[in-house]
Design a protein around this motif. Structure first.
Motif, PDB file in Angstrom:
ATOM      1  N   TYR A 142      37.659 106.635  44.352  1.00 44.96           N
ATOM      2  CA  TYR A 142      39.032 106.081  44.272  1.00 44.96           C
ATOM      3  C   TYR A 142      39.893 107.141  44.914  1.00 44.96           C
ATOM      4  CZ  TYR A 142      37.133 103.114  40.804  1.00 44.96           C
ATOM      5  OH  TYR A 142      37.170 101.911  39.817  1.00 44.96           O
ATOM      6  N   GLY A 143      41.284 106.059  46.175  1.00 43.40           N
ATOM      7  CA  GLY A 143      41.624 106.959  46.930  1.00 43.40           C
ATOM      8  C   GLY A 143      42.823 106.044  47.253  1.00 43.40           C
ATOM      9  N   ARG A 144      43.297 106.341  47.984  1.00 47.38           N
ATOM     10  CA  ARG A 144      43.606 105.393  49.450  1.00 47.38           C
ATOM     11  C   ARG A 144      43.496 105.380  51.069  1.00 47.38           C
ATOM     12  NH1 ARG A 144      50.223 106.488  49.207  1.00 47.38           N
ATOM     13  NH2 ARG A 144      49.900 104.380  50.585  1.00 47.38           N
ATOM     14  N   CYS A 145      42.967 104.049  50.987  1.00 42.14           N
ATOM     15  CA  CYS A 145      42.890 103.572  52.258  1.00 42.14           C
ATOM     16  C   CYS A 145      43.372 103.990  53.500  1.00 42.14           C
ATOM     17  CB  CYS A 145      42.100 102.403  52.565  1.00 42.14           C
ATOM     18  SG  CYS A 145      43.490 101.145  52.627  1.00 42.14           S
ATOM     19  N   ALA A 146      42.572 104.383  55.013  1.00 43.23           N
ATOM     20  CA  ALA A 146      43.909 104.801  55.801  1.00 43.23           C
ATOM     21  C   ALA A 146      45.300 103.653  56.162  1.00 43.23           C
ATOM     22  CB  ALA A 146      42.281 104.417  57.418  1.00 43.23           C
TER      23      ALA A 146
END
Length: 151
Positions: A142-146
């Motif tokens: 999990y994270g933030r896409c570009a």
């Protein structure tokens, strides 16, 4: 999300392969199942049931949203497709290669990440935490896409 349909010759060529895939997993190859699997496969994305319904609607194909949901769950239950949980709706994908997933915590977009690219990282995660990949052999990252990171 709008997908470009594959050229007619690709679509027709994929049909026997997709039909065989349904049969191998013990499912009858109905026109409705075949159409849904074809759209999901051709998208190259992980789609929610609503997005798949939107694709059917956009092509002028008759559908019932509850049936779309049941079909995707059936595909997942027998192993034709896989489901990825994240923020927002569950998303479904089709891949013949084992892979991990990245999930954007903001928009929910799911991307495949080849297992070979993560082999050393997964070994290190296991070494540090004792956590091993699940039965499917994949991890969710999990994270933030570009796109969301630039906002």
């Amino acid at each position: 999300m709008t997908m470009t349909p594959p050229p007619a010759h690709q679509d027709a060529a994929a049909t026997p392969e997709l039909s065989l895939q349904l049969w191998r997993h013990g499912l009858r190859c109905t026109p409705s199942r075949l159409c849904r699997l074809r759209l999901l496969s051709a998208s190259g994305e992980h789609l929610s049931s609503a997005e798949l319904g939107g694709e059917l609607r956009g092509r002028g194909l008759p559908f019932d949203q509850a049936t779309v949901c049941r079909t995707l769950e059936t595909f997942t239950d027998v192993g034709v497709a896989h489901a990825v949980h994240g923020p927002g709706p569950k998303r479904y994908g089709v891949s013949s290669e084992p892979h991990h997933h990245t999930v954007c915590e903001e928009c929910g977009r799911v991307r495949d990440l080849a297992i070979d690219h993560m082999r050393i990282a997964v070994e290190r995660i296991t070494e540090l935490s004792g956590v091993r990949t699940g039965a499917a052999g994949s991890l969710l990252l999990y994270g933030r896409c570009a796109h969301c990171s630039q906002k």
